[in-house]
Design an enzyme around this catalytic site. Structure first.
Site, PDB file in Angstrom:
ATOM      1  N   ARG A   1     -19.847  27.184  -2.363  1.00  0.00           N
ATOM      2  CA  ARG A   1     -19.837  25.759  -2.637  1.00  0.00           C
ATOM      3  C   ARG A   1     -21.201  25.154  -2.327  1.00  0.00           C
ATOM      4  NH1 ARG A   1     -16.303  26.328  -5.334  1.00  0.00           N
ATOM      5  NH2 ARG A   1     -14.317  25.236  -5.506  1.00  0.00           N
TER       6      ARG A   1
ATOM      7  N   GLU B   1     -23.244  18.832  -9.383  1.00  0.00           N
ATOM      8  CA  GLU B   1     -23.035  19.696 -10.557  1.00  0.00           C
ATOM      9  C   GLU B   1     -22.736  18.835 -11.777  1.00  0.00           C
ATOM     10  OE1 GLU B   1     -20.151  22.790  -9.741  1.00  0.00           O
ATOM     11  OE2 GLU B   1     -21.319  23.544  -8.065  1.00  0.00           O
TER      12      GLU B   1
ATOM     13  N   HIS C   1     -21.923  27.559 -12.124  1.00  0.00           N
ATOM     14  CA  HIS C   1     -20.606  27.698 -11.484  1.00  0.00           C
ATOM     15  C   HIS C   1     -19.703  28.645 -12.295  1.00  0.00           C
ATOM     16  CE1 HIS C   1     -17.700  25.431  -8.587  1.00  0.00           C
ATOM     17  NE2 HIS C   1     -17.299  26.666  -8.781  1.00  0.00           N
TER      18      HIS C   1
END
Ligand SMILES: NC(=O)c1ccc[n+]([C@@H]2O[C@H](COP(=O)([O-])OP(=O)(O)OC[C@H]3O[C@@H](n4cnc5c(N)ncnc54)[C@H](O)[C@@H]3O)[C@@H](O)[C@H]2O)c1
Ligand SMILES: O=C(O)CC[C@@H](O)C(=O)O
Length: 524
Positions: free
Chosen positions: A229, A258, A276
């Protein structure tokens, strides 16, 4: 009919169990697209794209379950959901292997400069010495967070000839030994590792876990990876230490923001990145979609889920064992609440006999939710029962006793109020159902269901007859009647059940009879 909002891209094949249910309508829209129908939604399915805030939760008054098709639940306000009694589930292991493999691919790419070399060749260059790399063999890999993904990475690293160091405050030394990893303090790991990869959840403790102070303790030339994360490794600190030449490079799949539109790390050649993608494989997406679809279906069928974040996990086998006691404890809590018209300080529950052969914490939560449900006009269930008790200063106790008073299973609850104490005991009899067998020391035996009247009175001839006559004169049918007393001529109780709730008029008439000490209407 249940309406389920699938707000993110979740693999449709995995959602088949929900699609096949005649009871369910699936709405595949983003939260914004579904703005007009949020108040009709019973269940919400998300990945990481949707942020489930308190405001969003409050915009869905019917919402009873939020399912995260993945591991991290940092995009969900679990506290707000818990307060509302909404169950939050995730798919804890469906993407473990994919994320471990992605991390490993990133690690190999990082030390061999594969993305940079790839771009160079595509630009018609042929710079071989510029991309001289480092072997993984015989290097020390430091894994911060040795859970499911950390464990899978350790296995792969060992096959590549790496020595694995681990930091995880929740990992026992036995488990570390079994995994053949060396358990160290964070500082020691940082000072010894050649490559460091983080695999913790993002929490208040792990935000900035690797920061400017402790990253300086790393070996010069260390490589860092974050496929967990954004924020676990401080991005600013990393940028600074790469510029200083202390850190050789980094591989990031996740970012504080993000997409990382303003992230300076992206300016650095030695930082390689993916958007991701850890869980983005066909297999992982099918796994997580199937896992959450099954959980939601089970939940909507009224059965306990296995992967809840805010409830104890219960397997199907365990559910079979616990199920008979559910109704019993709920009705015990509700009966106590309706017989105690005062503030309470403590609820303690004792389990004995067969009722001790499993984790009873869910039953205690059910009993507490049964108690508060009758007093509050907000949804109360096993999810928020403890929080509600805590907010009201009510202490909860749970224990096991060896004496089951001759019953196969026995559950006793004592509720301490501001002025008095209420005691209720129950059992579950196979093929017969839940029974209340004692109230405040009076032995009795009734089915805790429907519209009940609890009467405490003097044990004197004629009392039962007078109660019966009033009801009969007004054509009120008594469905069942049970009596109990401690000694002849002392105090006694009767519990009557009716097909319909007893009217105020009837209640007053009976209450005004001589010899009635007090009485309560109980709706279960
Ligand atoms: N990039 C992706 O697409 C992707 C995919 C899946 C998971 N993830 C992330 O990876 C994380 C790990 O997933 P997992 O399935 O291995 O979870 P897990 O719960 O199995 O493992 C997490 C580990 O972190 C440890 N931990 C907790 N606090 C810690 C601390 N302060 N210091 C050190 N260790 C600590 C825990 O003890 C646990 O062993 C998830 O929380 C998620 O955020 C990312
Ligand atoms: O939904 C995704 O692809 C990301 C999932 C991943 O971050 C997780 O925590 O499971």
């Amino acid at each position: 009919m249940y309406r389920i909002l699938v707000a993110d891209a979740i693999k449709p094949e995995g959602l088949t169990p929900l699609m096949d249910s005649p009871e369910i309508t699936l709405i595949q829209k983003t939260v914004d697209e579904a703005a007009d129908e949020l108040d009709t939604i019973d269940a919400l399915l998300v990945r990481s794209a949707t942020t489930v805030t308190e405001d969003l939760i409050n915009a869905m008054p019917k919402l009873s379950i939020i399912a995260r098709a993945g591991v991290g639940i940092d995009n969900i306000d679990v506290e707000a959901a818990t307060k509302r009694g909404i169950v939050v589930v995730n798919a804890p292991d469906g993407n473990t292997i994919s994320t471990a493999e992605h991390t490993f691919a990133m690690m190999a790419s990082l030390v061999r400069h594969i993305p940079q070399a790839h771009s160079s060749v595509k630009n018609k260059e042929w710079k071989r010495s510029a991309f001289t790399g480092t072997e993984l063999n015989r290097k020390k890999l430091g894994i911060v967070g040795m859970g499911r993904i950390g464990g899978e990475i350790a296995k792969r690293a060992q096959v590549f000839g790496m020595e694995v160091l681990a930091f995880d405050p929740f990992l026992t030394s036995e488990r570390a030994k079994a995994m053949n990893v060396e358990l160290l303090t964070l500082d020691k790991l940082l000072s010894q590792a050649d490559i460091i990869t983080v695999h913790t959840p993002l929490t208040n403790e792990t935000r900035g876990l690797l920061n400017i102070d402790n990253l300086r303790k790393c070996k010069k030339g260390v490589y860092l990876l974050n496929c967990a994360r954004g924020g676990i490794i401080d991005e600013e600190a990393l940028y600074e230490l790469i510029l200083e030449g202390h850190i050789a490079g980094a591989a990031f799949d996740v970012f504080v923001e993000e997409p990382p539109l303003h992230n300076k790390l992206l300016e650095l050649d030695s930082v390689i990145v993916t958007p991701h993608l850890g869980a983005s494989t066909k297999e992982a997406q099918l796994n997580v979609a199937t896992q959450v679809a099954e959980e939601v279906l089970i939940f909507l069928e009224g059965k306990p889920v296995s992967n809840s974040i805010n409830l104890p996990a219960i397997s199907k086998e365990m559910f079979q064992k616990i199920q008979p006691y559910y109704q019993l404890v709920k009705s015990m809590g509700a009966t106590a609440a309706q017989c105690m018209k005062e503030g309470i300080q403590e609820i303690s529950v004792t389990y004995s006999g067969d009722a001790t052969s499993f984790d009873t914490s869910i039953l205690t939560k059910s009993l507490i939710s049964g108690f508060f449900k009758t007093r509050l006009d907000i949804p109360v269930n096993e999810v928020n029962a403890m929080l509600i008790a805590q907010e009201r200063g009510v202490t909860i106790g749970e224990k096991v006793a060896s004496d089951s008073s001759g019953y196969k299973n026995y559950i006793a609850a004592v509720i301490k109020g501001d002025n008095r104490q209420f005691e209720i005991k129950g059992t579950f009899v196979a093929n017969y159902g839940p029974r209340i067998v004692s109230i405040n020391g009076f032995n009795i035996d009734f089915n805790p269901e429907g519209n009940l009247l609890y009467i405490q009175h003097t044990d004197r001839p004629g009392v039962i007859g007078r109660v019966g006559k009033i009801l009969g004169d007004h054509e009120v049918n008594i469905a069942t009647m049970q009596v109990g007393r401690k000694e002849a001529g002392g105090e006694a109780i009767m519990v009557l059940s009716f097909d319909k709730p007893l009217s105020n008029e009837m209640y007053e008439k009976i209450n005004n009879l001589d010899d009635i000490t007090f009485m309560y209407r109980i709706a279960l």
